[in-house]
Write a protein that holds these residues in place. Sequence first.
Motif, PDB file in Angstrom:
ATOM      1  N   ARG A  85       0.839  -1.211   0.000  1.00  6.75           N
ATOM      2  CA  ARG A  85       0.000   0.000   0.000  1.00  6.75           C
ATOM      3  C   ARG A  85       0.872   1.258   0.000  1.00  6.75           C
ATOM      4  N   LEU A  86       1.951   1.258   0.763  1.00 10.00           N
ATOM      5  CA  LEU A  86       2.842   2.422   0.762  1.00 10.00           C
ATOM      6  C   LEU A  86       3.443   2.641  -0.625  1.00 10.00           C
ATOM      7  N   TYR A  87       3.749   1.547  -1.307  1.00  7.66           N
ATOM      8  CA  TYR A  87       4.266   1.656  -2.680  1.00  7.66           C
ATOM      9  C   TYR A  87       3.216   2.317  -3.578  1.00  7.66           C
ATOM     10  N   ILE A  88       1.953   1.903  -3.429  1.00  8.24           N
ATOM     11  CA  ILE A  88       0.870   2.490  -4.228  1.00  8.24           C
ATOM     12  C   ILE A  88       0.816   4.004  -4.003  1.00  8.24           C
ATOM     13  N   ALA A  89       0.922   4.452  -2.744  1.00  6.60           N
ATOM     14  CA  ALA A  89       0.850   5.889  -2.444  1.00  6.60           C
ATOM     15  C   ALA A  89       1.985   6.651  -3.125  1.00  6.60           C
ATOM     16  N   VAL A  90       3.210   6.139  -2.999  1.00  4.60           N
ATOM     17  CA  VAL A  90       4.372   6.797  -3.614  1.00  4.60           C
ATOM     18  C   VAL A  90       4.237   6.780  -5.141  1.00  4.60           C
ATOM     19  N   PHE A  91       3.835   5.636  -5.679  1.00 10.56           N
ATOM     20  CA  PHE A  91       3.657   5.470  -7.118  1.00 10.56           C
ATOM     21  C   PHE A  91       2.628   6.470  -7.654  1.00 10.56           C
ATOM     22  N   GLN A  92       1.511   6.635  -6.948  1.00 13.49           N
ATOM     23  CA  GLN A  92       0.459   7.570  -7.382  1.00 13.49           C
ATOM     24  C   GLN A  92       0.975   9.009  -7.415  1.00 13.49           C
ATOM     25  N   LEU A  93       1.709   9.409  -6.368  1.00 12.41           N
ATOM     26  CA  LEU A  93       2.217  10.781  -6.319  1.00 12.41           C
ATOM     27  C   LEU A  93       3.232  11.035  -7.433  1.00 12.41           C
ATOM     28  N   LEU A  94       4.112  10.070  -7.674  1.00 12.82           N
ATOM     29  CA  LEU A  94       5.084  10.225  -8.759  1.00 12.82           C
ATOM     30  C   LEU A  94       4.397  10.240 -10.124  1.00 12.82           C
ATOM     31  N   ARG A 143     -11.633  16.012 -10.470  1.00 10.28           N
ATOM     32  CA  ARG A 143     -10.716  16.346 -11.574  1.00 10.28           C
ATOM     33  C   ARG A 143     -10.774  17.856 -11.753  1.00 10.28           C
ATOM     34  N   SER A 144      -9.629  18.454 -11.909  1.00 11.20           N
ATOM     35  CA  SER A 144      -9.556  19.895 -12.103  1.00 11.20           C
ATOM     36  C   SER A 144     -10.361  20.307 -13.338  1.00 11.20           C
ATOM     37  N   ARG A 145     -10.879  21.508 -13.291  1.00  6.20           N
ATOM     38  CA  ARG A 145     -11.597  22.047 -14.450  1.00  6.20           C
ATOM     39  C   ARG A 145     -10.630  22.587 -15.507  1.00  6.20           C
ATOM     40  N   ASP A 146      -9.340  22.618 -15.186  1.00  3.98           N
ATOM     41  CA  ASP A 146      -8.309  23.079 -16.119  1.00  3.98           C
ATOM     42  C   ASP A 146      -8.408  22.250 -17.404  1.00  3.98           C
ATOM     43  N   SER A 147      -8.504  22.909 -18.539  1.00  2.00           N
ATOM     44  CA  SER A 147      -8.688  22.209 -19.821  1.00  2.00           C
ATOM     45  C   SER A 147      -7.521  21.267 -20.120  1.00  2.00           C
ATOM     46  N   ARG A 148      -6.306  21.583 -19.630  1.00  2.00           N
ATOM     47  CA  ARG A 148      -5.147  20.711 -19.846  1.00  2.00           C
ATOM     48  C   ARG A 148      -5.311  19.386 -19.102  1.00  2.00           C
ATOM     49  N   VAL A 149      -5.969  19.455 -17.955  1.00  2.00           N
ATOM     50  CA  VAL A 149      -6.213  18.246 -17.155  1.00  2.00           C
ATOM     51  C   VAL A 149      -7.348  17.434 -17.759  1.00  2.00           C
ATOM     52  N   GLN A 150      -8.373  18.106 -18.229  1.00  2.00           N
ATOM     53  CA  GLN A 150      -9.563  17.418 -18.742  1.00  2.00           C
ATOM     54  C   GLN A 150      -9.269  16.498 -19.922  1.00  2.00           C
ATOM     55  N   VAL A 151      -8.247  16.814 -20.713  1.00  2.00           N
ATOM     56  CA  VAL A 151      -7.943  15.970 -21.874  1.00  2.00           C
ATOM     57  C   VAL A 151      -7.086  14.758 -21.512  1.00  2.00           C
ATOM     58  N   ILE A 152      -6.605  14.684 -20.268  1.00  2.00           N
ATOM     59  CA  ILE A 152      -5.793  13.557 -19.812  1.00  2.00           C
ATOM     60  C   ILE A 152      -6.710  12.532 -19.165  1.00  2.00           C
ATOM     61  N   PRO A 153      -6.658  11.269 -19.602  1.00  2.00           N
ATOM     62  CA  PRO A 153      -7.521  10.248 -18.995  1.00  2.00           C
ATOM     63  C   PRO A 153      -7.223  10.083 -17.506  1.00  2.00           C
ATOM     64  N   GLY A 154      -8.263   9.879 -16.723  1.00  2.00           N
ATOM     65  CA  GLY A 154      -8.106   9.672 -15.283  1.00  2.00           C
ATOM     66  C   GLY A 154      -9.455   9.678 -14.606  1.00  2.00           C
ATOM     67  N   ALA A 155      -9.489   9.067 -13.420  1.00  2.00           N
ATOM     68  CA  ALA A 155     -10.755   8.959 -12.698  1.00  2.00           C
ATOM     69  C   ALA A 155     -10.809   9.838 -11.460  1.00  2.00           C
ATOM     70  N   GLY A 156      -9.698  10.484 -11.101  1.00  2.00           N
ATOM     71  CA  GLY A 156      -9.701  11.318  -9.911  1.00  2.00           C
ATOM     72  C   GLY A 156      -9.640  10.502  -8.626  1.00  2.00           C
ATOM     73  N   LEU A 157      -8.911   9.379  -8.657  1.00  2.00           N
ATOM     74  CA  LEU A 157      -8.792   8.527  -7.468  1.00  2.00           C
ATOM     75  C   LEU A 157      -7.372   8.471  -6.904  1.00  2.00           C
ATOM     76  N   GLY A 158      -6.370   8.841  -7.690  1.00  2.00           N
ATOM     77  CA  GLY A 158      -4.977   8.682  -7.286  1.00  2.00           C
ATOM     78  C   GLY A 158      -4.622   9.404  -5.997  1.00  2.00           C
ATOM     79  N   LEU A 159      -4.940  10.690  -5.912  1.00  2.00           N
ATOM     80  CA  LEU A 159      -4.616  11.451  -4.705  1.00  2.00           C
ATOM     81  C   LEU A 159      -5.466  11.016  -3.525  1.00  2.00           C
ATOM     82  N   THR A 160      -6.717  10.647  -3.788  1.00  2.00           N
ATOM     83  CA  THR A 160      -7.585  10.143  -2.724  1.00  2.00           C
ATOM     84  C   THR A 160      -6.950   8.905  -2.099  1.00  2.00           C
ATOM     85  N   MET A 161      -6.535   7.980  -2.951  1.00  2.00           N
ATOM     86  CA  MET A 161      -5.946   6.735  -2.471  1.00  2.00           C
ATOM     87  C   MET A 161      -4.646   7.006  -1.712  1.00  2.00           C
TER      88      MET A 161
END
Length: 194
Positions: A85-94, A143-161
Amino acid sequence: NLVTEQKEQLEQARGATLRLHELLEDLVELAWVESGMPLRYSTVRFGELIDRAIEKLTQRAHDQGVAFAVSIQQPMPTVMGDPDRLYIAVFQLLTNAIIYSDAGSLIAIHAYGDDRESSLSIADRGFGIAKEELDSIYDRFFRSRDSRVQVIPGAGLGLTMAKRIIQRHGGSISVTSTLNVGSTFTLTLPAVES
């Protein structure tokens, strides 16, 4: 050509299925951590764990046109926790630092500590986070409303996790950020005698 069209449709379906599978894996992992289910605790050589995550993500950073500048204290204080789990946290931030960095920039990774705490700081020179969004970045599915972020695939779970995992280990995570300049995430965990 009908065959080419069918192949393209199958590839799109395959891509959508893989993204759905990744999302479900993240949701199951997050549910496990948030529910208070027992974690597997052992002493973790935090510096080695950080090294592993960096090694795993170096090619992805290179592909994105981003480089790592790494400074890890030797020896790095040991922490107690679930190494997976600690690896997952570090991996997500990187991973976030790579995804939201501008090509040609550096990500500064600094790990340090003492007999009380073990810390990791990840500073990127990327998109940054708008001041009004800082309070929401750890919210599930944000997910940020920033248009640069919106075009990048993601679910908005990485920082939460990442935050939930660090909290379950008695640690903390913080961020400082300036829009269009970059962000610095710092996680701190209690150190233990090795």
